[in-house]
Write an enzyme that holds these catalytic residues in place. Structure first.
Site, PDB file in Angstrom:
ATOM      1  N   ASP A   1      -1.561   3.833   6.099  1.00 12.76           N
ATOM      2  CA  ASP A   1      -0.530   3.589   5.088  1.00 12.76           C
ATOM      3  C   ASP A   1      -0.376   4.789   4.165  1.00 12.76           C
ATOM      4  O   ASP A   1       0.734   5.181   3.802  1.00 12.76           O
ATOM      5  CB  ASP A   1      -0.890   2.346   4.260  1.00 12.76           C
ATOM      6  CG  ASP A   1      -0.863   1.069   5.082  1.00 12.76           C
ATOM      7  OD1 ASP A   1      -0.120   1.014   6.074  1.00 12.76           O
ATOM      8  OD2 ASP A   1      -1.597   0.125   4.721  1.00 12.76           O
TER       9      ASP A   1
ATOM     10  N   THR B   1      -0.355   8.769  15.721  1.00 14.22           N
ATOM     11  CA  THR B   1      -1.658   9.030  15.113  1.00 14.22           C
ATOM     12  C   THR B   1      -2.766   8.825  16.148  1.00 14.22           C
ATOM     13  O   THR B   1      -2.684   7.955  17.010  1.00 14.22           O
ATOM     14  CB  THR B   1      -1.899   8.113  13.905  1.00 14.22           C
ATOM     15  OG1 THR B   1      -1.719   6.743  14.302  1.00 14.22           O
ATOM     16  CG2 THR B   1      -0.912   8.433  12.784  1.00 14.22           C
TER      17      THR B   1
ATOM     18  N   ASN C   1       0.828  -1.213   0.000  1.00 14.08           N
ATOM     19  CA  ASN C   1       0.000   0.000   0.000  1.00 14.08           C
ATOM     20  C   ASN C   1       0.860   1.260   0.000  1.00 14.08           C
ATOM     21  O   ASN C   1       0.608   2.210  -0.741  1.00 14.08           O
ATOM     22  CB  ASN C   1      -0.905   0.023   1.224  1.00 14.08           C
ATOM     23  CG  ASN C   1      -1.954  -1.059   1.225  1.00 14.08           C
ATOM     24  OD1 ASN C   1      -2.286  -1.618   0.182  1.00 14.08           O
ATOM     25  ND2 ASN C   1      -2.482  -1.366   2.396  1.00 14.08           N
TER      26      ASN C   1
ATOM     27  N   GLN D   1     -14.005  -2.749  13.753  1.00 12.04           N
ATOM     28  CA  GLN D   1     -13.284  -3.564  12.781  1.00 12.04           C
ATOM     29  C   GLN D   1     -12.478  -4.656  13.486  1.00 12.04           C
ATOM     30  O   GLN D   1     -11.919  -4.443  14.563  1.00 12.04           O
ATOM     31  CB  GLN D   1     -12.343  -2.667  11.973  1.00 12.04           C
ATOM     32  CG  GLN D   1     -11.892  -3.242  10.647  1.00 12.04           C
ATOM     33  CD  GLN D   1     -11.114  -2.203   9.843  1.00 12.04           C
ATOM     34  OE1 GLN D   1      -9.944  -1.955  10.096  1.00 12.04           O
ATOM     35  NE2 GLN D   1     -11.778  -1.603   8.862  1.00 12.04           N
TER      36      GLN D   1
END
Length: 299
Positions: free
Chosen positions: A238, A206, A44, A106
């Site tokens: 990514d 992040t 990616n 998720q």
């Protein structure tokens, strides 16, 4: 001339599955829809760098189905350097099965496949390397023969021994992590965040929808997200790292690198699949300047 960014890690096929809810133990949940996409963190990032006009080189084991799956041709079309791939004829490509419910919770299952051979491989020296999620043994080896090391342990951090993590961090120039991973790195190394800042030139953390923060030993910057209508969060991290690293090698300031990363990530979340809607440099620049003002000249 752009520096070649060698990206180490997985080349995988992603199966993105929408479900009513994430099933618990001994439960089932209806599948709403599913699709197959090219993925793998390293691939990616390599594709995103190439799409932005940079030079990327993929360092990854790939399986017997690499060519027949169409993935090899996709990477060639993207102009990713494939000269450092390891062809493992006895195993299949890595696979990621990603389940997302209606509330964007998720869970992921990962089949290592060809990537399970990482630990047996011997790396060649490279100039500028980004260590994406991959085998800690191989990452520790290549960190010692690279000129510059960017490191993102990601979800594979749980597979790292304290010794291997310390060995890689000793050579790391840029460390990427989310808020949970940086806490784990601190616990595993026995070093406070201040001590990590003192030993690593740049740390990027992040915070999902809250954006990211960039730290050096004595400075820090908050980087906001670029707001768009998000369809699929998979691949945003990514894309962020691809934008950040290319900008870094081009000499932009650290806060600008973060803003470029945030801008590239905003494209990735607008459609399903990690490589589906990646921007060119001009695409990125246009959205960057709408969000942050004129893009400063390279350093």
């Amino acid at each position: 001339m752009d520096r070649i960014i060698s990206v180490v890690g997985h080349t995988a096929l992603d199966y993105i599955v929408d479900v009513e809810k994430i099933a618990g133990k001994n439960e089932s949940s209806p599948v709403i829809d599913y699709e197959e996409y090219p993925g793998g963190g390293a691939a990616n990032i390599a594709v995103a760098i190439a799409k932005l006009g940079g030079k990327s080189q993929l360092v990854s084991p790939v399986g017997m189905d690499f060519s027949s799956s169409g993935y090899e041709q996709l990477l060639k079309d993207a102009r990713v350097d494939l000269s450092h791939l390891y062809i493992i004829e006895t195993l299949k490509l890595s696979k990621a099965f990603i389940f997302t419910d209606r509330e964007d919770n998720q869970t992921t299952y990962f089949y290592w496949g060809a990537s399970s051979k990482f630990k047996e491989l011997e790396p060649e020296p490279v100039d500028f390397v980004h260590l994406a999620t991959a085998d800690c043994v191989y990452n520790a080896k290549i960190a010692q023969v690279a000129g510059f090391v960017s490191f993102d342990p990601g979800q594979d951090l749980v597979t790292y021994s304290q010794e291997k993590l310390a060995a890689i961090l000793a050579h790391t120039d840029i460390l990427f992590a989310n808020r949970h991973e940086i806490k784990r790195v601190s616990e595993m190394t026995g070093k406070s965040f201040s001590e990590l800042r003192a030993m690593i030139e740049v740390i990027v953390i992040t915070y999902d929808a809250e954006g990211s923060r960039i730290y050096t030993d004595d400075e820090e910057w908050e980087i906001p997200v670029v707001s768009v209508k998000a369809v699929d969060p998979t691949g945003a991290g990514d894309a962020y790292r691809a934008g950040f690293l290319l900008a870094y090698t081009r000499g932009y300031s650290l806060p600008t690198c973060g803003k470029i990363g945030s801008t590239v990530a905003s494209f990735a979340v607008q459609s399903r699949g990690c490589q589906t809607s990646l921007p060119t440099w001009e695409d990125m620049k246009s959205r960057y300047e709408t969000s942050f003002g004129k893009l400063e000249a390279e350093g």
